[in-house]
Enzyme design. Structure first.
Site, mmCIF file in Angstrom:
data_model
loop_
_atom_site.group_PDB
_atom_site.id
_atom_site.type_symbol
_atom_site.label_atom_id
_atom_site.label_comp_id
_atom_site.label_asym_id
_atom_site.label_seq_id
_atom_site.Cartn_x
_atom_site.Cartn_y
_atom_site.Cartn_z
ATOM 1 N N ASP A 66 0.834 -1.191 0.000
ATOM 2 C CA ASP A 66 0.000 0.000 0.000
ATOM 3 C C ASP A 66 0.876 1.250 0.000
ATOM 4 O O ASP A 66 1.909 1.274 -0.676
ATOM 5 C CB ASP A 66 -0.928 -0.029 1.225
ATOM 6 C CG ASP A 66 -2.276 0.591 0.953
ATOM 7 O OD1 ASP A 66 -2.340 1.827 0.881
ATOM 8 O OD2 ASP A 66 -3.255 -0.157 0.810
ATOM 9 N N HIS A 115 -3.471 5.922 3.857
ATOM 10 C CA HIS A 115 -4.241 4.798 3.317
ATOM 11 C C HIS A 115 -3.760 3.457 3.867
ATOM 12 O O HIS A 115 -4.539 2.660 4.391
ATOM 13 C CB HIS A 115 -4.147 4.820 1.790
ATOM 14 C CG HIS A 115 -5.112 3.935 1.081
ATOM 15 N ND1 HIS A 115 -4.842 2.614 0.797
ATOM 16 C CD2 HIS A 115 -6.350 4.178 0.578
ATOM 17 C CE1 HIS A 115 -5.871 2.082 0.148
ATOM 18 N NE2 HIS A 115 -6.798 3.009 -0.002
ATOM 19 N N ASN A 211 -14.024 0.752 -6.916
ATOM 20 C CA ASN A 211 -15.088 1.663 -6.497
ATOM 21 C C ASN A 211 -15.785 2.382 -7.648
ATOM 22 O O ASN A 211 -16.290 3.489 -7.479
ATOM 23 C CB ASN A 211 -14.508 2.711 -5.539
ATOM 24 C CG ASN A 211 -13.850 2.074 -4.342
ATOM 25 O OD1 ASN A 211 -14.449 1.277 -3.640
ATOM 26 N ND2 ASN A 211 -12.589 2.396 -4.126
ATOM 27 N N SER A 276 -11.242 -0.449 -0.416
ATOM 28 C CA SER A 276 -9.915 -0.481 0.202
ATOM 29 C C SER A 276 -9.972 -0.977 1.629
ATOM 30 O O SER A 276 -9.015 -1.576 2.132
ATOM 31 C CB SER A 276 -9.293 0.924 0.212
ATOM 32 O OG SER A 276 -8.652 1.215 -0.990
#
Length: 407
Positions: A66, A115, A211, A276
């Site tokens: 990530d 994130h 998404n 996520s």
């Protein structure tokens, strides 16, 4: 956006900001942020103590590929294997003005985006006084691998390198990938090969479905759509697909992805939305299963999660796959491995009305005679009782009349 199909940009699977519920999130997310005192809704739906009787994820290594994982957050400080961390961001990156882009620490333990820190928290944040938030696998170990940033400088080439490192030198048991290729472009074979190599080493690979689901879009995303990868959609508080969650026949299962509380860089918590944060929810469950059944293959762990998911229909659909993950049931029923989920709906079975009790359709002559004889005996007894009772009543009435006459 890069136009090179060999290495398309990777998009972090977080939709555009949407208002969070007033009782769930701070007004604005900052790094650090205030601690969240309550128990987030996504954890309230799970009997955590019941799940942790089966497994806490102890000894299981989870690679978070990530934007890095900030270890200054107290709930992650003891969860992260700093020595195994790695930074795969390309060197000498520059922004549109020619300024050098800060790459972060070489061991992946810095996160300017937040994130990766949120993703890691959902998986393995340690319990801490003053907050009800905790990771689903609170004794799992996180391997921080920085491979992307807010501008999407990560590519399928760097992702493939990160997967190979995670499954190889880093000795990961589970890999979480909360990102997908821009515009759902299928990359060249390098990324698929890296995924297959990880699966061959019995590493579970979990990826967010994406998404781009608004407007009913249906399309495959990568790496989620690769065979063997557990593709995760986002569900809301009603166990239905979140409006932004990508629909696809490759979606395997869904998990909470709306108003998701998790850890942020520097300390504290914040709310966010997206597949996520659905993916690490499932990754946490995979880590729990991996501790309980360490010899199970990725296929068997994936099948267990899908088979025990809470379903609205009997089979698979492109919105939430086999249903919304049920951590407690996944662990409670993890005795014998299965290779693939099968259609069936336990909740529908439980809702069926009870079957009528079967009644005999006839009787023998002997049974009839016995039954009639019993009726005669019972009837006679009742008649005798009635006559006797009447006689007593008449007698008592006569005595009362005599007493009155005598007075």
């Amino acid at each position: 956006m890069l136009g090179v199909l060999a290495a398309p940009l990777l998009v972090l699977s977080t939709p555009a900001a949407t208002p969070a519920a007033a009782d769930e999130a701070p007004d604005q997310c900052t790094f650090p942020d205030k601690p969240y005192a309550g128990r987030p809704w996504s954890l309230q739906r799970v009997l955590l103590d019941e799940a942790w009787k089966q497994s806490t994820g102890k000894g299981v290594r989870v690679a978070v590929i990530d934007t890095g994982v900030d270890v200054k957050n107290r709930q992650l400080a003891k969860a992260v294997d700093v020595r195994s961390g790695r930074n795969f961001m390309r060197k000498n990156l520059k922004d549109e003005n020619g300024n050098k882009i800060e790459r972060g620490k070489e061991n992946g333990t810095s996160d300017s985006v937040g994130h990766g820190t949120k993703v890691a928290g959902i998986i393995a944040a340690r319990p801490m006084k003053g907050t009800g938030f905790v990771g689903l696998a609170p004794e799992a170990t996180v391997i921080p691998i920085q491979q992307n940033d807010a501008e999407g400088h990560g590519t399928t080439e760097t992702l493939a390198a990160a997967i190979r490192y995670a499954a190889g030198p880093a000795r990961a048991d589970v890999i979480n990938i909360s990102q997908d290729t821009a515009n759902a472009v299928e990359p060249t074979s390098e990324l698929k090969q890296a995924v297959n190599e990880a699966l061959a080493k019995k590493v579970v690979v979990v990826a967010s479905a994406g998404n781009d689901g608004l407007g009913g879009n249906v399309k495959d995303t990568y790496p989620a759509s690769y065979e063997g990868v557990l593709a995760v959609a986002a569900s809301d508080r009603n166990n239905e697909r979140a409006a932004f969650s990508q629909s696809s026949e490759s979606v395997d299962v869904a998990a909470p992805g709306v108003d998701m509380i998790s850890t942020v860089p520097g300390g504290g918590h914040c709310s966010d939305n997206g597949t996520s944060f659905s993916a690490p929810y499932v990754t946490g469950v995979a880590a729990l299963l991996k501790e309980k059944q360490p010899t199970w293959t990725p296929r068997q762990i994936n099948a267990q999660i899908m088979q025990t998911a809470e379903r609205a229909t009997s089979g698979h659909d492109r919105l939430v796959g086999w249903g919304v993950v049920d951590p407690v049931r996944a662990l409670a029923e993890a005795d014998e491995p299965i290779e693939q989920p099968v259609p069936g709906n336990d909740s529908a079975e439980k809702a069926k009305p009870p079957s009528a009790v079967a009644l005999p359709l006839g009787e023998t002559a002997q049974e009839r005679a016995s039954r009639l004889g019993a009726y005669v005996v019972v009837g006679s007894s009742v008649l005798v009782a009635i006559i006797a009772g009447g006689a007593v009543a008449i007698r008592d009435a006569r005595r009362r009349a005599k007493r009155k006459a005598g007075t």
